[in-house]
Design a protein around this motif. Structure first.
Motif, PDB file in Angstrom:
ATOM      1  N   SER A  86       0.861  -1.181   0.000  1.00 27.38           N
ATOM      2  CA  SER A  86       0.000   0.000   0.000  1.00 27.38           C
ATOM      3  C   SER A  86       0.904   1.240   0.000  1.00 27.38           C
ATOM      4  N   TRP A  87       0.298   2.409  -0.212  1.00 22.86           N
ATOM      5  CA  TRP A  87       1.082   3.641  -0.228  1.00 22.86           C
ATOM      6  C   TRP A  87       1.791   3.834   1.110  1.00 22.86           C
ATOM      7  N   SER A  88       1.074   3.683   2.219  1.00 20.61           N
ATOM      8  CA  SER A  88       1.672   3.876   3.548  1.00 20.61           C
ATOM      9  C   SER A  88       2.775   2.857   3.815  1.00 20.61           C
ATOM     10  N   ASP A  89       2.545   1.607   3.447  1.00 20.57           N
ATOM     11  CA  ASP A  89       3.570   0.578   3.654  1.00 20.57           C
ATOM     12  C   ASP A  89       4.772   0.806   2.741  1.00 20.57           C
ATOM     13  N   SER A  90       4.532   1.309   1.538  1.00 21.42           N
ATOM     14  CA  SER A  90       5.646   1.645   0.636  1.00 21.42           C
ATOM     15  C   SER A  90       6.470   2.784   1.222  1.00 21.42           C
ATOM     16  N   VAL A 121       3.764   2.790 -10.148  1.00 24.19           N
ATOM     17  CA  VAL A 121       4.497   2.908  -8.886  1.00 24.19           C
ATOM     18  C   VAL A 121       3.965   4.090  -8.071  1.00 24.19           C
ATOM     19  N   TRP A 122       4.110   3.967  -6.750  1.00 19.09           N
ATOM     20  CA  TRP A 122       3.752   5.054  -5.855  1.00 19.09           C
ATOM     21  C   TRP A 122       4.826   6.134  -5.864  1.00 19.09           C
ATOM     22  N   ILE A 123       4.379   7.398  -5.774  1.00 15.34           N
ATOM     23  CA  ILE A 123       5.288   8.520  -5.542  1.00 15.34           C
ATOM     24  C   ILE A 123       4.871   9.167  -4.215  1.00 15.34           C
ATOM     25  N   GLY A 124       5.641  10.112  -3.722  1.00 15.96           N
ATOM     26  CA  GLY A 124       5.417  10.690  -2.399  1.00 15.96           C
ATOM     27  C   GLY A 124       4.427  11.832  -2.348  1.00 15.96           C
ATOM     28  N   LEU A 125       3.316  11.714  -3.056  1.00 14.77           N
ATOM     29  CA  LEU A 125       2.304  12.772  -3.094  1.00 14.77           C
ATOM     30  C   LEU A 125       0.961  12.192  -2.666  1.00 14.77           C
ATOM     31  N   SER A 126       0.230  12.943  -1.834  1.00 13.30           N
ATOM     32  CA  SER A 126      -1.108  12.503  -1.423  1.00 13.30           C
ATOM     33  C   SER A 126      -1.910  13.692  -0.894  1.00 13.30           C
ATOM     34  N   ASP A 127      -3.217  13.442  -0.741  1.00  9.70           N
ATOM     35  CA  ASP A 127      -4.068  14.410  -0.037  1.00  9.70           C
ATOM     36  C   ASP A 127      -4.785  13.690   1.108  1.00  9.70           C
ATOM     37  N   ILE A 128      -4.058  12.808   1.767  1.00 13.04           N
ATOM     38  CA  ILE A 128      -4.595  12.009   2.870  1.00 13.04           C
ATOM     39  C   ILE A 128      -5.081  12.916   4.004  1.00 13.04           C
ATOM     40  N   GLU A 129      -4.292  13.900   4.355  1.00 16.17           N
ATOM     41  CA  GLU A 129      -4.615  14.744   5.508  1.00 16.17           C
ATOM     42  C   GLU A 129      -5.735  15.737   5.229  1.00 16.17           C
ATOM     43  N   ASN A 130      -5.818  16.238   3.999  1.00 22.54           N
ATOM     44  CA  ASN A 130      -6.805  17.265   3.676  1.00 22.54           C
ATOM     45  C   ASN A 130      -7.235  17.075   2.223  1.00 22.54           C
ATOM     46  N   ASP A 161      -6.672   9.040  -2.522  1.00 25.34           N
ATOM     47  CA  ASP A 161      -5.839  10.056  -1.884  1.00 25.34           C
ATOM     48  C   ASP A 161      -4.354   9.926  -2.176  1.00 25.34           C
ATOM     49  N   CYS A 162      -3.927   8.860  -2.823  1.00 22.52           N
ATOM     50  CA  CYS A 162      -2.508   8.627  -3.062  1.00 22.52           C
ATOM     51  C   CYS A 162      -2.226   8.612  -4.556  1.00 22.52           C
ATOM     52  N   ASP A 169       1.311   5.943 -20.018  1.00 26.28           N
ATOM     53  CA  ASP A 169       0.808   7.268 -20.374  1.00 26.28           C
ATOM     54  C   ASP A 169       1.966   8.176 -20.769  1.00 26.28           C
ATOM     55  N   PRO A 170       1.670   9.293 -21.459  1.00 27.80           N
ATOM     56  CA  PRO A 170       2.740  10.228 -21.832  1.00 27.80           C
ATOM     57  C   PRO A 170       3.538  10.692 -20.608  1.00 27.80           C
ATOM     58  N   VAL A 171       4.821  10.911 -20.799  1.00 27.44           N
ATOM     59  CA  VAL A 171       5.746  11.246 -19.715  1.00 27.44           C
ATOM     60  C   VAL A 171       5.269  12.421 -18.869  1.00 27.44           C
ATOM     61  N   LEU A 172       4.740  13.447 -19.486  1.00 20.98           N
ATOM     62  CA  LEU A 172       4.327  14.630 -18.732  1.00 20.98           C
ATOM     63  C   LEU A 172       2.859  14.580 -18.315  1.00 20.98           C
ATOM     64  N   ASN A 173       2.214  13.446 -18.517  1.00 22.01           N
ATOM     65  CA  ASN A 173       0.811  13.262 -18.118  1.00 22.01           C
ATOM     66  C   ASN A 173       0.593  11.826 -17.644  1.00 22.01           C
ATOM     67  N   ASN A 174       1.293  11.439 -16.567  1.00 25.24           N
ATOM     68  CA  ASN A 174       1.155  10.049 -16.134  1.00 25.24           C
ATOM     69  C   ASN A 174       0.875   9.876 -14.637  1.00 25.24           C
ATOM     70  N   TRP A 175       0.406  10.918 -13.953  1.00 28.24           N
ATOM     71  CA  TRP A 175       0.026  10.788 -12.544  1.00 28.24           C
ATOM     72  C   TRP A 175      -1.459  10.476 -12.448  1.00 28.24           C
ATOM     73  N   ASN A 176      -1.796   9.618 -11.495  1.00 31.13           N
ATOM     74  CA  ASN A 176      -3.173   9.221 -11.284  1.00 31.13           C
ATOM     75  C   ASN A 176      -3.425   9.110  -9.784  1.00 31.13           C
ATOM     76  N   ASP A 177      -4.584   9.614  -9.322  1.00 30.85           N
ATOM     77  CA  ASP A 177      -4.926   9.392  -7.918  1.00 30.85           C
ATOM     78  C   ASP A 177      -5.622   8.045  -7.796  1.00 30.85           C
ATOM     79  N   LEU A 178      -5.378   7.390  -6.665  1.00 26.09           N
ATOM     80  CA  LEU A 178      -5.814   6.007  -6.493  1.00 26.09           C
ATOM     81  C   LEU A 178      -6.029   5.747  -5.009  1.00 26.09           C
ATOM     82  N   SER A 179      -6.803   4.734  -4.709  1.00 24.83           N
ATOM     83  CA  SER A 179      -6.982   4.339  -3.308  1.00 24.83           C
ATOM     84  C   SER A 179      -5.629   3.940  -2.725  1.00 24.83           C
TER      85      SER A 179
END
Length: 190
Positions: A86-90, A121-130, A161-162, A169-179
């Motif tokens: 999971s994101w937190s475990d990663s 893969v997970w990266i270090g971005l989230s909106d878990i807190e807010n 949130d993660c 996806d294209p290099v400059l458009n490949n971020w996705n929010d996910l559970s």
């Protein structure tokens, strides 16, 4: 011929000496000593072998230590976990190794990381807190994103949130929010 032999030969020449008897030398009686360049070759070879063995030992120790840790750092301070978590475990996986999930705050870094990932893969971005307020793992706010079109979206009302990177996806458009409970590898950064 060594310098010492040269002088011995000069002393032992069969030359008439006007002040005394002629000299005859017996070379077998003279001790053969290891002086000069004759000894340098074996000494150099021995030192070379010792150096090679030391280098081989250091390399072997490095790879044994790396395999025990289960990861290898890249020259850029990045590495990808080998386990799906999971994101937190990663994030905890990275922290246990003196790192954290990667922060991508430039286009150059986005391109670099996208160039070597082959799976989501997970990266270090989230909106878990807010919700809706994206923050990096160091609590800095998101200034520039590289989102897939229509993201972030909390698809079908799910809490997403993660953030993951999606390599197809294209290099400059490949971020996705996910559970955050989804299982993925993470990109760690020291």
């Amino acid at each position: 011929m060594e310098l010492e032999d040269f002088y011995n030969n000069a002393k032992c020449r069969n030359v008439k000496n006007t002040t005394g008897p002629q000299r005859h030398c017996n070379y077998e009686e003279q001790p053969r000593s290891c002086r000069g360049s004759r000894c340098l070759v074996p000494i150099t070879v021995c030192l070379g072998i010792i150096c090679l063995l030391l280098i081989a030992g250091i390399i072997l120790m490095y790879f044994q230590a790396s395999s025990k840790r289960g990861y290898l750092w890249g020259p850029d301070g990045l590495f990808m976990s080998t386990e799906l978590k999971s994101w937190s475990d990663s994030r905890q996986y990275c922290r246990d190794r003196g790192a954290d999930l990667v922060i991508i705050n430039t286009e150059e870094k986005q391109r670099h990381i996208s160039s070597f990932i082959k799976e989501r893969v997970w990266i270090g971005l989230s909106d878990i807190e807010n919700e809706g307020n994206m923050k990096w793992v160091d609590n800095s706010p998101l200034k520039q994103g590289f989102w897939v079109e229509g993201e972030p979206n909390n698809y079908h009302g799910k809490s997403e949130d993660c953030i993951e990177m999606r390599p197809p996806d294209p290099v400059l458009n490949n971020w996705n929010d996910l559970s955050c409970s989804e299982k993925k590898k993470g990109i760690c950064e020291k």
